[in-house]
Design an enzyme around this catalytic site. Structure first.
Site, PDB file in Angstrom:
ATOM      1  N   GLU A   1      18.524  -5.969  23.127  1.00 16.59           N
ATOM      2  CA  GLU A   1      18.052  -4.664  22.648  1.00 16.59           C
ATOM      3  C   GLU A   1      16.581  -4.713  22.231  1.00 16.59           C
ATOM      4  O   GLU A   1      15.812  -3.774  22.482  1.00 16.59           O
ATOM      5  CB  GLU A   1      18.884  -4.193  21.449  1.00 16.59           C
ATOM      6  CG  GLU A   1      20.371  -4.012  21.734  1.00 16.59           C
ATOM      7  CD  GLU A   1      21.189  -5.260  21.397  1.00 16.59           C
ATOM      8  OE1 GLU A   1      20.683  -6.395  21.607  1.00 16.59           O
ATOM      9  OE2 GLU A   1      22.334  -5.102  20.937  1.00 16.59           O
TER      10      GLU A   1
ATOM     11  N   CYS B   1      23.456  -6.099  16.587  1.00 16.58           N
ATOM     12  CA  CYS B   1      23.462  -6.854  15.329  1.00 16.58           C
ATOM     13  C   CYS B   1      22.530  -6.118  14.349  1.00 16.58           C
ATOM     14  O   CYS B   1      21.803  -5.204  14.742  1.00 16.58           O
ATOM     15  CB  CYS B   1      22.988  -8.289  15.577  1.00 16.58           C
ATOM     16  SG  CYS B   1      21.197  -8.509  15.610  1.00 16.58           S
TER      17      CYS B   1
END
Lengths: 158, 158
Positions: free
Chosen positions: B57, B85
């Site tokens: 990401e 996360c």
């Protein structure tokens, strides 16, 4: 307070002042220390580099990892001019840093208009209650990558 | 489920599989989409590049920001093969992404030995109760950078 701690925090604070005075980004600085030596430095470069991940701590961690040629900073300490945001705090856990020294709190940062405290609150909420819409798609298809990973004999867990 | 959503998630999943099969890192992939076009791609490169922040990401966000020459991704969506996360989730908030589509959950990631769920738990604890020791130093000295920032007429808030 022992002398080296003060010297390293002063180095982090000096970077935070440099970032403001040279118009590079927000008022944040950080250093990574190993065996009493600075091995990574960072100042906030978000607006200068158009990189929302370019926080002082992230850049200091990346520089230290590059120097050690390791994604782990076991035995290292981070000195940062402000309590890390959740992005940097999670990066600190991923990098296995040993200890963190911080100066300003996230409450002080919030008083000056910075959003880390608000993001901590968002991350504490269940997905359905967050400001940002999060939707699940194709979980069965995506699980295959985990299965292939688990079955790899020479995988590198981290 | 509309067709474009499926296509973009399949692109994220394909990147997660590529990362595993080419031994580049963990089983994660992500794409950033604007106006129905992929403008950023990422796969996990933590172990390959010795960069603990090189999650799929993060790399997709940084590529998209570089392409747009902006640290903001307003109007963009992220497709990721796994629930982000805390590092990536906070980066998503900092970058002002509009919406997130995810496939695997952090519980699935934990079942395969990945630590994002554990880090979410740590971030929800008061500083004194965390595994990682956090100590405050020199808050008065560090506040000066915030003051100088606040007094800058041409500052760029983010």
């Amino acid at each position: 307070m022992t002398e080296p701690h003060q010297v390293f925090m002063e180095a982090a604070i000096a970077l935070s002042l440099e970032s403001v005075r040279t118009h590079k980004g927000g008022p944040y600085g950080a250093v990574v220390v190993k065996d009493n030596t600075i091995i990574g430095r960072g100042m906030n470069l978000v607006t200068l580099t158009n990189d929302p991940t370019a926080h002082a701590e992230m850049l200091a961690i990346r520089e230290a990892c590059d120097r050690l040629q390791s994604w782990q900073l076991t035995g290292c300490e981070l000195y940062t001019s402000c309590e890390p945001c959740p992005m940097c705090m999670a990066a600190i856990y991923w990098a296995r840093l040993e200890r963190v020294y911080y100066a300003n709190t996230k409450e002080t940062a919030a008083a000056y208009g910075f959003g880390s405290q608000a993001i901590y609150r968002q991350l504490g909420l269940p997905l359905a209650e967050r400001q940002l819409s999060m939707t699940q798609l194709l979980p069965t298809e995506a699980r295959v990558a985990f299965e292939e990973w688990a079955n790899q004999p020479d995988k590198q867990p981290y």
